[in-house]
Design a protein around this motif. Structure first.
Motif, PDB file in Angstrom:
ATOM      1  N   GLU A  95       0.832  -1.204   0.000  1.00 39.31           N
ATOM      2  CA  GLU A  95       0.000   0.000   0.000  1.00 39.31           C
ATOM      3  C   GLU A  95       0.865   1.251   0.000  1.00 39.31           C
ATOM      4  O   GLU A  95       0.533   2.253  -0.642  1.00 39.31           O
ATOM      5  CB  GLU A  95      -0.941   0.005   1.209  1.00 39.31           C
ATOM      6  CG  GLU A  95      -2.122  -0.926   1.006  1.00 39.31           C
ATOM      7  CD  GLU A  95      -3.162  -0.855   2.113  1.00 39.31           C
ATOM      8  OE1 GLU A  95      -4.270  -1.341   1.892  1.00 39.31           O
ATOM      9  OE2 GLU A  95      -2.859  -0.307   3.201  1.00 39.31           O
ATOM     10  N   GLY A 136       1.214   4.092  -3.223  1.00 36.66           N
ATOM     11  CA  GLY A 136       0.714   5.438  -2.986  1.00 36.66           C
ATOM     12  C   GLY A 136      -0.612   5.483  -2.241  1.00 36.66           C
ATOM     13  O   GLY A 136      -1.225   6.540  -2.143  1.00 36.66           O
ATOM     14  N   VAL A 137      -1.087   4.324  -1.743  1.00 36.21           N
ATOM     15  CA  VAL A 137      -2.314   4.362  -0.945  1.00 36.21           C
ATOM     16  C   VAL A 137      -2.026   5.098   0.357  1.00 36.21           C
ATOM     17  O   VAL A 137      -2.783   5.961   0.775  1.00 36.21           O
ATOM     18  CB  VAL A 137      -2.832   2.937  -0.650  1.00 36.21           C
ATOM     19  CG1 VAL A 137      -4.070   2.995   0.215  1.00 36.21           C
ATOM     20  CG2 VAL A 137      -3.120   2.208  -1.942  1.00 36.21           C
ATOM     21  N   THR A 138      -0.895   4.752   0.979  1.00 34.57           N
ATOM     22  CA  THR A 138      -0.503   5.447   2.198  1.00 34.57           C
ATOM     23  C   THR A 138       0.741   6.302   1.963  1.00 34.57           C
ATOM     24  O   THR A 138       0.642   7.513   1.927  1.00 34.57           O
ATOM     25  CB  THR A 138      -0.245   4.443   3.342  1.00 34.57           C
ATOM     26  OG1 THR A 138       0.604   3.409   2.865  1.00 34.57           O
ATOM     27  CG2 THR A 138      -1.546   3.849   3.817  1.00 34.57           C
ATOM     28  N   LYS A 147       1.964   9.308  -4.842  1.00 31.07           N
ATOM     29  CA  LYS A 147       1.170   9.965  -3.800  1.00 31.07           C
ATOM     30  C   LYS A 147      -0.253   9.436  -3.762  1.00 31.07           C
ATOM     31  O   LYS A 147      -1.003   9.700  -2.839  1.00 31.07           O
ATOM     32  CB  LYS A 147       1.131  11.478  -4.081  1.00 31.07           C
ATOM     33  CG  LYS A 147       2.491  12.130  -3.934  1.00 31.07           C
ATOM     34  CD  LYS A 147       2.379  13.362  -3.039  1.00 31.07           C
ATOM     35  CE  LYS A 147       3.738  13.856  -2.597  1.00 31.07           C
ATOM     36  NZ  LYS A 147       4.578  14.245  -3.739  1.00 31.07           N
ATOM     37  N   ASP A 148      -0.666   8.740  -4.818  1.00 33.83           N
ATOM     38  CA  ASP A 148      -2.055   8.308  -4.937  1.00 33.83           C
ATOM     39  C   ASP A 148      -2.066   7.049  -5.808  1.00 33.83           C
ATOM     40  O   ASP A 148      -1.223   6.923  -6.692  1.00 33.83           O
ATOM     41  CB  ASP A 148      -2.863   9.438  -5.614  1.00 33.83           C
ATOM     42  CG  ASP A 148      -4.351   9.300  -5.379  1.00 33.83           C
ATOM     43  OD1 ASP A 148      -4.846   9.925  -4.426  1.00 33.83           O
ATOM     44  OD2 ASP A 148      -5.003   8.572  -6.146  1.00 33.83           O
ATOM     45  N   PRO A 149      -3.007   6.125  -5.574  1.00 33.79           N
ATOM     46  CA  PRO A 149      -3.065   4.938  -6.437  1.00 33.79           C
ATOM     47  C   PRO A 149      -3.149   5.310  -7.909  1.00 33.79           C
ATOM     48  O   PRO A 149      -2.677   4.582  -8.767  1.00 33.79           O
ATOM     49  CB  PRO A 149      -4.340   4.238  -5.989  1.00 33.79           C
ATOM     50  CG  PRO A 149      -4.574   4.686  -4.602  1.00 33.79           C
ATOM     51  CD  PRO A 149      -4.014   6.072  -4.505  1.00 33.79           C
ATOM     52  N   LYS A 150      -3.720   6.462  -8.211  1.00 31.38           N
ATOM     53  CA  LYS A 150      -3.816   6.903  -9.603  1.00 31.38           C
ATOM     54  C   LYS A 150      -2.421   7.000 -10.229  1.00 31.38           C
ATOM     55  O   LYS A 150      -2.225   6.624 -11.376  1.00 31.38           O
ATOM     56  CB  LYS A 150      -4.501   8.264  -9.640  1.00 31.38           C
ATOM     57  CG  LYS A 150      -4.379   8.944 -10.978  1.00 31.38           C
ATOM     58  CD  LYS A 150      -5.702   9.461 -11.453  1.00 31.38           C
ATOM     59  CE  LYS A 150      -5.592   9.938 -12.866  1.00 31.38           C
ATOM     60  NZ  LYS A 150      -6.786   9.777 -13.620  1.00 31.38           N
ATOM     61  N   ASP A 151      -1.456   7.501  -9.444  1.00 26.11           N
ATOM     62  CA  ASP A 151      -0.093   7.654  -9.962  1.00 26.11           C
ATOM     63  C   ASP A 151       0.555   6.307 -10.235  1.00 26.11           C
ATOM     64  O   ASP A 151       1.188   6.120 -11.268  1.00 26.11           O
ATOM     65  CB  ASP A 151       0.768   8.443  -8.972  1.00 26.11           C
ATOM     66  CG  ASP A 151       0.153   9.790  -8.657  1.00 26.11           C
ATOM     67  OD1 ASP A 151      -0.463  10.372  -9.563  1.00 26.11           O
ATOM     68  OD2 ASP A 151       0.275  10.242  -7.506  1.00 26.11           O
ATOM     69  N   MET A 188      -0.934   3.534 -10.836  1.00 28.17           N
ATOM     70  CA  MET A 188      -1.605   2.908 -11.979  1.00 28.17           C
ATOM     71  C   MET A 188      -1.057   3.458 -13.278  1.00 28.17           C
ATOM     72  O   MET A 188      -0.807   2.720 -14.233  1.00 28.17           O
ATOM     73  CB  MET A 188      -3.107   3.160 -11.914  1.00 28.17           C
ATOM     74  CG  MET A 188      -3.805   2.261 -10.922  1.00 28.17           C
ATOM     75  SD  MET A 188      -5.514   2.710 -10.751  1.00 28.17           S
ATOM     76  CE  MET A 188      -6.230   1.670 -11.933  1.00 28.17           C
ATOM     77  N   LEU A 227      -2.817  -2.906  -8.457  1.00 30.73           N
ATOM     78  CA  LEU A 227      -2.889  -3.504  -7.120  1.00 30.73           C
ATOM     79  C   LEU A 227      -4.260  -4.135  -6.931  1.00 30.73           C
ATOM     80  O   LEU A 227      -5.287  -3.471  -7.054  1.00 30.73           O
ATOM     81  CB  LEU A 227      -2.650  -2.431  -6.046  1.00 30.73           C
ATOM     82  CG  LEU A 227      -2.912  -2.840  -4.591  1.00 30.73           C
ATOM     83  CD1 LEU A 227      -1.998  -3.970  -4.166  1.00 30.73           C
ATOM     84  CD2 LEU A 227      -2.739  -1.650  -3.652  1.00 30.73           C
ATOM     85  N   PRO A 242      -6.489  -5.297  -4.257  1.00 30.74           N
ATOM     86  CA  PRO A 242      -6.475  -5.130  -2.808  1.00 30.74           C
ATOM     87  C   PRO A 242      -6.971  -6.363  -2.066  1.00 30.74           C
ATOM     88  O   PRO A 242      -7.598  -7.249  -2.647  1.00 30.74           O
ATOM     89  CB  PRO A 242      -7.402  -3.935  -2.583  1.00 30.74           C
ATOM     90  CG  PRO A 242      -8.188  -3.764  -3.810  1.00 30.74           C
ATOM     91  CD  PRO A 242      -7.496  -4.478  -4.917  1.00 30.74           C
ATOM     92  N   GLN A 252     -12.676  -2.969  -1.112  1.00 33.57           N
ATOM     93  CA  GLN A 252     -11.646  -2.162  -1.756  1.00 33.57           C
ATOM     94  C   GLN A 252     -11.573  -2.383  -3.261  1.00 33.57           C
ATOM     95  O   GLN A 252     -11.080  -1.536  -3.983  1.00 33.57           O
ATOM     96  CB  GLN A 252     -10.272  -2.482  -1.139  1.00 33.57           C
ATOM     97  CG  GLN A 252     -10.240  -2.245   0.356  1.00 33.57           C
ATOM     98  CD  GLN A 252      -8.970  -2.793   0.986  1.00 33.57           C
ATOM     99  OE1 GLN A 252      -8.477  -3.847   0.614  1.00 33.57           O
ATOM    100  NE2 GLN A 252      -8.450  -2.072   1.959  1.00 33.57           N
TER     101      GLN A 252
END
Lengths: 500, 362
Positions: free
Chosen positions: A297, A301-303, A320-324, A326, A332, A334, A340
């Motif tokens: 995670e 970038g989830v956390t 910084k974010d799951p978008k990044d 991806m 991922l 989950p 999730q």
């Protein structure tokens, strides 16, 4: 042979759109541990809910001590000494152990609750099952295993004669499981009848005296445990023989695509390093709570992480974010697919295209139903998702097919690195084999796969390399998986002070 | 299959709303007709009070919160709530009134008013930004509590700007133009249509396109259905949500411009108190639930009309006092929120019964 204390005859239960139980029979004797096994959706949970008065059966009868009994509500079950201990203990974490045990049937002096007596009685109960924590302890501060002991004590405080354990060892370490086994055995020897629901063959063969199999809401049969073995049980559960459970494959690892160096996040994991090559399946294992999920995670970038490096295809990244992540080609899957991974009320099609909605558009702005349908139909076919069409709501699918939809999301996003967090958790055997097959196929296409799993056979049979984590550290890397024993992995997974 | 599809379309919420609207209309019209007949019987002149033209021209008061209801739909669609929109509107109007005076001294009245209106919108956006920031930054707090706090804060700010006074620019032609914003009308095919209604329908069309035809709407409903899954699916949940709160704030500011026009171009710190509740009520009747993940702008437009018709009909045709009208509107709202659940229970019950029958046959 003792007469059964509980008989359930031809129980039928119908829910809107589905027959959850179809004429299922079952009998239970005093002083036995009787396992009920079956794939997800076979009707085990519904069966237990009928027995405990949560659901009313639409047909059949429940006979307790030779007398028919209408289980109109959960209180009647409790009054007759039937108690269930669930996987996620339904306790009150902010209350003490004694309060939890006696909630709902407190000792009273006049209008007041007598806590002194409650504590004394709680201590007696805890001693009787060999629990070594105080009745004053707050339940939230206990381990999962200890919380289960509280639930058992609670059941005993209600004079339970029939104890139902639903996946009791799912969140326990090997040692904790052993402790639970010995508690269960000692209760059995005192004459308590135990119904054990479990997916784990270790539980079934290590603990049960008899075993009943359900399949597709039907009763298949009951056997003494020494009459059956693992493959026979699987055969009964699935209804057909599964060959090539784990696919044969020859790995061709390519370039390194992911490298994690000394990754740390205070309070979760420290100095975690590992690497992943294209076309490789790497297992990341360890006990529940070792920090595996937290590591992935953080890197996706989830956390986030405090120090260390994540290098993806040669470039250092700090997502910084799951978008990044991806966008960087990492998919991922989950751990909790329902909470999730999926939007349960949404169609398969809308779920699959959610990560790539920008691609399913006209003029980059307006949704195009046609593009969505094309993409999701392709994925549905490729992954053999069993559903009438792609408009079917994801929530109505079986666990295995739901998992396939989540995997389809990563594939639609054309991820080059796929991280699977417990990909076969709560998935039936047939779908498990299909997921393994798919992983092998992806790896052959050059996708790098990191698989987090607690299931030893899966880790050992699917991985090219294995990393083991314990208490937030990577404790061991195994490269020679062929000559590995389960014991070696477990030793690396055990927390340090226990093995010492 | 085709019949089933037709049935499910019929059972759609928007269809229900149309049925409700037609029923209400027929009831009010019948009552109106019987009143007229009674007047004629008494030898007095018949006055048709409830008809299309009257309704159309009397929509004004019921359109004031409709802009907010559009913004609120976005917020509810994400499973959030914003109860500060009434206060945001008041603050936006207060800022507009306060800056207009100094602006007017420095430039032409027309330009000053344009700048003041811009400030009004900016204030709404800023308030929405603060709400959105707090909601996304402090996930452990309920949006209801956060916006309750900001509601008090914004309202307090209004008093800081205006005190207890009524702000008014007498004999100021440009400022008085605000009145026209509220009461102006254009003639379309011989029918005089309030400009405010046209503004509302245009905005509603924009919201419809955004929510139901673009990727933005898909993202919004994904967030409302399951925020965690949405994030894992590559949606920047926090910044998206923040934007929606900003838009909601802007719709509140738009409402306030018309409101100022409706009260003879005056500004007071206690303006638009309780309008957030109307906005929420309209959006909920329109099909958006606080649970998030569903709703349709068509329903919101219908629900704006239903609210207007109900208030007008009960108030003028049946001659009920305003308090009783609110009671009736409340009842309709409760019924509308309970009805979908009841319908689902009913259909489940029928399915189980059918399966029982099938089980017995086999």
């Amino acid at each position: 042979m003792a007469a059964p204390i509980l008989e359930m005859k031809h129980i039928t239960k119908i829910f809107p759109g589905v027959k959850a139980l179809d004429g299922v029979s079952f009998d239970l004797r005093a002083g036995e541990i009787h396992a009920i096994v079956g794939e997800n959706g076979a009707g085990k949970s519904t069966f237990i809910k009928v027995l405990t008065g949560v659901h009313q059966p639409d047909g059949g009868e429940i006979i307790l001590d030779g007398k028919p009994l209408v289980m109109a509500n959960p209180n009647i079950a409790i009054q007759h000494g039937i108690a269930a201990i669930y996987q996620h203990a339904a306790s009150y974490p902010d209350m003490s152990v004694a309060e939890n045990i006696f909630i709902g049937h407190e000792f009273r002096t006049g209008p007041f609750i007598s806590w002194v007596k409650a504590r004394k009685e709680a201590q007696k109960l805890l001693d009787s099952i060999g629990a070594n924590f105080s009745p004053n302890a707050s339940v939230g501060a206990l381990s999962v295993a200890q919380q289960q002991m509280v639930e058992i004590a609670k059941a005993l405080s209600q004079n339970a004669r029939i104890l139902i354990m639903d996946e009791p060892t799912a969140a326990l370490s090997k040692k904790e499981s052993e402790e639970l086994y010995s508690i269960a055995r000692s209760l059995r020897d005192k004459g308590v009848a135990i119904i054990l629901i479990s997916h784990r063959f270790e539980d079934i063969f290590g603990l049960a005296d008899r075993c009943t199999v359900f399949r597709d809401a039907h009763y298949i049969g009951t056997w003494d445990i020494d009459e059956v073995d693992e493959s026979l049980l699987v055969h009964h559960m699935v209804g057909h023989v599964i060959e090539h459970y784990y696919p044969e494959r020859t790995p061709h690892p390519g370039d390194e695509v992911l490298r994690v160096e000394k990754l740390s996040r205070t309070g979760y994991f420290r100095d975690v390093s590992f690497s992943l090559r294209a076309g490789e399946i790497v297992g990341l294992t360890g006990l529940v709570g070792a920090g595996r999920t937290e590591v992935v995670e953080a890197l996706c970038g989830v956390t986030g992480f405090d120090s260390g490096k994540v290098i993806v295809e040669g470039r250092e990244q700090k997502y910084k974010d799951p978008k990044d992540s991806m966008a960087g080609g990492i998919g991922l899957l989950p751990e909790d697919r329902q909470k999730q991974g999926l939007l349960l009320p949404w169609s398969i099609s809308k779920n699959i295209t959610l990560p790539i909605i920008d691609k399913c558009t006209r003029a980059r702005l307006f949704m195009s139903g046609k593009a969505e349908k094309t993409i999701s139909n392709k994925e549905k076919e490729q992954l053999a998702i069993k559903a009438p069409d792609v408009e079917t709501a994801a929530g109505t699918l079986s666990g295995g097919n739901q998992q396939k939809v989540v995997i389809a999301k990563q594939l639609a996003a054309s991820s080059r690195i796929i991280i699977l967090d417990e990909p076969t958790k709560g998935v039936d055997i047939g779908s498990k084999a299909a997921i393994y097959e798919l992983m092998a196929e992806l790896a052959a296409q050059g996708v790098a796969i990191l698989m987090i799993s607690s299931e030893m056979p899966e880790v050992m049979n699917m991985s090219d390399r294995i990393y083991v984590m314990s208490e937030g550290h990577v404790t061991k890397e195994f490269t020679d998986v062929k000559n590995l024993t389960q014991q070696q992995i477990l030793e690396a997974a055990m927390p340090q002070e226990r093995t010492a | 299959m085709k019949a089933k599809k037709a049935l499910s379309r019929f059972l759609r919420w928007e269809t229900m709303l149309i049925v409700l609207l037609v029923v209400l209309w027929l009831v009010f019209d019948a009552k109106d007709a019987s009143l007229q007949a009674a007047r004629i019987a008494k030898g007095r002149r018949a006055t048709d009070i409830f008809n299309f033209t009257n309704m159309l021209n009397g929509m004004g008061p019921y359109l004031l919160y409709s802009f907010m209801a559009l913004g609120m739909s976005l917020i509810l669609g994400m499973g959030d709530i914003d109860i500060s929109v009434g206060a945001i509107a008041a603050l936006s109007a207060s800022v507009m009134g306060t800056v207009y005076g100094p602006f007017k001294k420095a430039m032409s009245p027309g330009l000053a008013l344009a700048l003041a209106l811009l400030c009004c919108v900016m204030t709404g956006a800023a308030c929405g930004f603060l709400n959105g920031f707090l909601v996304t930054r402090f996930r452990e707090l309920f949006p209801m509590i956060i916006t309750l706090g900001t509601q008090l804060f914004y309202r307090g700010f209004c008093y800081l700007l205006l005190g207890g006074d009524t702000l008014q620019y007498k004999d100021d032609a440009a400022w008085a133009g605000l009145k026209k914003l509220y009461s102006g009308s254009v003639s379309i095919g011989g029918l005089s249509v309030p400009t405010m209604l046209i503004w509302f329908l245009l905005l509603a069309l924009m919201f419809f396109v955004f929510l139901h035809l673009t990727t933005g709407g898909r993202r919004l409903f994904a967030i409302g259905t399951n925020r965690v899954t949405a994030r894992y699916s590559g949606i920047r949940v926090d910044s998206f949500e923040l934007c929606m709160f900003v838009i909601c704030g802007v719709t509140a500011a738009l409402s306030s411009m018309f409101y100022v026009g409706s009260v003879s171009a005056t500004v007071r710190a206690d303006a638009m108190t309780g309008y957030e509740m109307y906005a929420i009520a309209v959006a909920v009747l329109g099909g958006f639930s606080t649970g998030g993940g569903k709703g349709n702008i068509v329903g919101v437009v219908l629900s704006v009309i239903i609210f207007g018709v109900m208030k007008k009909g009960l108030g003028t045709v049946f001659g009920l006092p305003d308090s009783t009208v609110n009671l009736a509107v409340g009842l309709v709202l409760i019924a509308s929120s309970v009805l979908p659940n009841l319908l689902e229970d009913l259909s489940n019950w029928r399915r189980v019964r059918r399966q029982h029958a099938e089980a017995k046959l086999s």
